[in-house]
Design a protein around this motif. Structure first.
Motif, PDB file in Angstrom:
ATOM      1  N   TYR A 100       0.839  -1.203   0.000  1.00 38.88           N
ATOM      2  CA  TYR A 100       0.000   0.000   0.000  1.00 38.88           C
ATOM      3  C   TYR A 100       0.864   1.238   0.000  1.00 38.88           C
ATOM      4  O   TYR A 100       0.747   2.074  -0.863  1.00 38.88           O
ATOM      5  CB  TYR A 100      -0.992   0.012   1.153  1.00 38.88           C
ATOM      6  CG  TYR A 100      -0.484  -0.547   2.450  1.00 38.88           C
ATOM      7  CD1 TYR A 100      -0.621  -1.888   2.762  1.00 38.88           C
ATOM      8  CD2 TYR A 100       0.136   0.282   3.360  1.00 38.88           C
ATOM      9  CE1 TYR A 100      -0.153  -2.391   3.954  1.00 38.88           C
ATOM     10  CE2 TYR A 100       0.597  -0.220   4.566  1.00 38.88           C
ATOM     11  CZ  TYR A 100       0.455  -1.557   4.854  1.00 38.88           C
ATOM     12  OH  TYR A 100       0.921  -2.054   6.041  1.00 38.88           O
ATOM     13  N   ILE A 155       9.172  -3.133   1.087  1.00 41.99           N
ATOM     14  CA  ILE A 155       9.606  -2.190   2.128  1.00 41.99           C
ATOM     15  C   ILE A 155      11.135  -2.158   2.248  1.00 41.99           C
ATOM     16  O   ILE A 155      11.745  -1.078   2.245  1.00 41.99           O
ATOM     17  CB  ILE A 155       8.962  -2.559   3.488  1.00 41.99           C
ATOM     18  CG1 ILE A 155       7.437  -2.396   3.401  1.00 41.99           C
ATOM     19  CG2 ILE A 155       9.526  -1.704   4.616  1.00 41.99           C
ATOM     20  CD1 ILE A 155       6.651  -3.017   4.550  1.00 41.99           C
ATOM     21  N   ASP A 174      18.334 -12.039   1.358  1.00 47.34           N
ATOM     22  CA  ASP A 174      16.980 -12.349   0.889  1.00 47.34           C
ATOM     23  C   ASP A 174      17.099 -13.566  -0.013  1.00 47.34           C
ATOM     24  O   ASP A 174      17.957 -13.596  -0.898  1.00 47.34           O
ATOM     25  CB  ASP A 174      16.412 -11.141   0.108  1.00 47.34           C
ATOM     26  CG  ASP A 174      14.907 -11.262  -0.127  1.00 47.34           C
ATOM     27  OD1 ASP A 174      14.464 -12.341  -0.553  1.00 47.34           O
ATOM     28  OD2 ASP A 174      14.183 -10.285   0.102  1.00 47.34           O
TER      29      ASP A 174
HETATM   30  P1  NAD Z   1       7.416  -8.306   0.600  1.00 48.52           P
HETATM   31  O1  NAD Z   1       6.725  -9.614   0.419  1.00 48.52           O
HETATM   32  O2  NAD Z   1       7.384  -7.315  -0.513  1.00 48.52           O
HETATM   33  O3  NAD Z   1       8.953  -8.566   0.955  1.00 48.52           O
HETATM   34  C1  NAD Z   1       9.380  -9.517   1.881  1.00 48.52           C
HETATM   35  C2  NAD Z   1      10.766  -9.981   1.446  1.00 48.52           C
HETATM   36  O4  NAD Z   1      11.278 -10.838   2.463  1.00 48.52           O
HETATM   37  C3  NAD Z   1      10.748 -10.780   0.132  1.00 48.52           C
HETATM   38  O5  NAD Z   1      11.679 -10.241  -0.777  1.00 48.52           O
HETATM   39  C4  NAD Z   1      11.139 -12.188   0.579  1.00 48.52           C
HETATM   40  O6  NAD Z   1      11.888 -12.891  -0.435  1.00 48.52           O
HETATM   41  C5  NAD Z   1      12.004 -11.882   1.810  1.00 48.52           C
HETATM   42  N1  NAD Z   1      12.194 -13.019   2.688  1.00 48.52           N
HETATM   43  C6  NAD Z   1      11.408 -14.118   2.875  1.00 48.52           C
HETATM   44  N2  NAD Z   1      11.994 -14.952   3.759  1.00 48.52           N
HETATM   45  C7  NAD Z   1      13.172 -14.376   4.144  1.00 48.52           C
HETATM   46  C8  NAD Z   1      14.223 -14.752   5.018  1.00 48.52           C
HETATM   47  N3  NAD Z   1      14.196 -15.920   5.684  1.00 48.52           N
HETATM   48  N4  NAD Z   1      15.280 -13.916   5.165  1.00 48.52           N
HETATM   49  C9  NAD Z   1      15.328 -12.738   4.481  1.00 48.52           C
HETATM   50  N5  NAD Z   1      14.374 -12.338   3.617  1.00 48.52           N
HETATM   51  C10 NAD Z   1      13.294 -13.139   3.465  1.00 48.52           C
HETATM   52  O7  NAD Z   1       6.834  -7.688   1.934  1.00 48.52           O
HETATM   53  P2  NAD Z   1       6.839  -6.157   2.385  1.00 48.52           P
HETATM   54  O8  NAD Z   1       5.660  -5.462   1.823  1.00 48.52           O
HETATM   55  O9  NAD Z   1       8.201  -5.594   2.160  1.00 48.52           O
HETATM   56  O10 NAD Z   1       6.571  -6.316   3.951  1.00 48.52           O
HETATM   57  C11 NAD Z   1       7.478  -6.988   4.795  1.00 48.52           C
HETATM   58  C12 NAD Z   1       6.819  -7.232   6.131  1.00 48.52           C
HETATM   59  O11 NAD Z   1       6.602  -5.980   6.782  1.00 48.52           O
HETATM   60  C13 NAD Z   1       5.411  -7.843   6.037  1.00 48.52           C
HETATM   61  O12 NAD Z   1       5.477  -9.258   5.969  1.00 48.52           O
HETATM   62  C14 NAD Z   1       4.735  -7.381   7.295  1.00 48.52           C
HETATM   63  O13 NAD Z   1       4.891  -8.363   8.277  1.00 48.52           O
HETATM   64  C15 NAD Z   1       5.555  -6.147   7.711  1.00 48.52           C
HETATM   65  N6  NAD Z   1       4.749  -4.919   7.697  1.00 48.52           N
HETATM   66  C16 NAD Z   1       4.701  -4.161   8.821  1.00 48.52           C
HETATM   67  C17 NAD Z   1       3.950  -2.984   8.842  1.00 48.52           C
HETATM   68  C18 NAD Z   1       3.895  -2.088  10.053  1.00 48.52           C
HETATM   69  O14 NAD Z   1       3.033  -1.208  10.117  1.00 48.52           O
HETATM   70  N7  NAD Z   1       4.785  -2.243  11.023  1.00 48.52           N
HETATM   71  C19 NAD Z   1       3.236  -2.604   7.707  1.00 48.52           C
HETATM   72  C20 NAD Z   1       3.330  -3.392   6.554  1.00 48.52           C
HETATM   73  C21 NAD Z   1       4.087  -4.554   6.565  1.00 48.52           C
END
Ligand code: NAD
Length: 330
Positions: A100, A155, A174
């Protein structure tokens, strides 16, 4: 569709109603979290709209299914709280909002880094109190430091861009490296090297069985003394008890959290006139080098607008065609 919206706060209602003005779903707002106790509120609703701390395990999904619910529209990106095997078996579809505003979370992440480093909360309190002494406020230049990013998806890649702009050396880990990050000069390394070389380590991977307690006692042992650790992803990626031990020993020099493994029932509520029952969380609050926010990294105007729009577009897509690009599968 008739949608039962759980964990509703006034801002959820405002943004969802605004997005719904041109979409025409029937939204009914409930303040309680979705749990086994509250699932019956959704009886007769085709869709349920849920957030990060709503419970969507097998018993809750079964209760929703019995009440006629066939869609769970998550208004968040993470989906670690959903039993996707159970939803699939029950024929309940699940959608989410995959991206988002990665900028909202990335910028909050960097805000935590800067506030911790330059001790902004302490400095502001001192100045308000007429104390202009600088002892205890010494920071460090982020420029030239090594920043480690675990997870360079939507992110993490924005965090990489910001930190590159600060002049940090950026390392990442990653399983699916991001070409855009490589172009920025980010170097992908194994986890043990990420842990060993980072001055600042920030977590942006999803919470899955393989990332549960990724930061545990062994991982912390590998890190530099005085490392800064930031978690804006999901609480259980950190073993909080191990982290407290590392804060006490000085291994961890700074800790910035926007999430906590036991945050359900704690975050998003005003508990200011109650006695805090979580002793682990209470211990975290005692450290001068810990800064905690209550899951607010997503909380920007742009993000709430995009969340509301995409959530309701997901409902429309399922209503019209039975499928949706943002559908989750087991
Ligand atoms: P995304 O799916 O775009 O990216 C996640 C990345 O993590 C991917 O590239 C994936 O390959 C990688 N990954 C998976 N397993 C891994 C591992 N063992 N080691 C390292 N990397 C690994 O997700 P995003 O949109 O970037 O969001 C990431 C996380 O942030 C979400 O899963 C959510 O839990 C969290 N989030 C928190 C908030 C908040 O308000 N605090 C808001 C949105 C999302």
């Amino acid at each position: 569709m008739r949608v039962a919206v759980f964990s509703t706060k006034p801002y959820d209602r405002r943004f969802l109603e605004s997005a719904n003005a041109t979409r025409g779903h029937e939204l009914v707002f409930f303040e309680p979290r979705l749990t086994t106790e509250t699932a019956t509120l959704a009886s007769g609703f085709e869709a349920v709209c849920a957030f990060v701390n709503d419970v969507l395990d097998a018993p809750v999904l079964e209760a929703l299914g019995r009440g006629g619910t066939r869609l769970v529209a998550l208004r968040c990106a993470g989906f670690n709280n959903v039993d996707l095997d159970a939803s699939q078996a029950l024929g309940v579809k699940v959608t989410r909002v995959p991206a988002y505003s990665p900028h909202a979370v990335a910028e909050h992440t960097v805000a935590l880094m800067l506030a911790l480093n330059r001790k902004l909360t302490r400095a502001a309190a001192r100045v308000r109190d007429g104390n202009f002494a600088l002892d205890g406020l010494l920071g460090f230049d982020l420029h030239g430091r090594t920043a480690g990013i675990a997870g360079t998806g939507a992110i993490g890649s924005v965090v990489a861009r910001i930190l590159t702009g600060f002049g940090c050396e950026v390392l990442a880990h990653d399983p699916a490296p991001n070409e855009e990050c490589r172009q920025l000069g980010v170097r992908y390394v194994q986890l043990h090297e990420l842990f060993a070389r980072s001055d600042v380590l920030t977590l942006h991977c999803p919470l899955t069985p393989s990332t549960h307690h990724l930061i545990n006692r062994d991982a912390l042992t590998l890190m530099k003394d005085g490392v800064m650790l930031i978690n804006t992803s999901r609480g259980a990626i950190l073993d909080t008890v191990a982290v407290i031990a590392a804060l006490k020993s000085g291994k961890l020099g700074y800790l910035g959290l926007d999430v906590y493994e036991e945050e359900a029932g704690l975050f998003f509520e005003d508990l200011s006139d109650q006695v805090l029952q979580d002793d682990v969380f209470a211990r975290l609050l005692t450290f001068p080098n810990v800064l905690i926010t209550g899951h607010q990294a997503f909380f920007t105007h742009e993000a709430l607008s995009a969340i509301a729009t995409t959530t309701l577009d997901n409902v429309t897509a399922i209503e019209r065609s039975g499928s949706c690009a943002n559908e989750l599968h087991a």
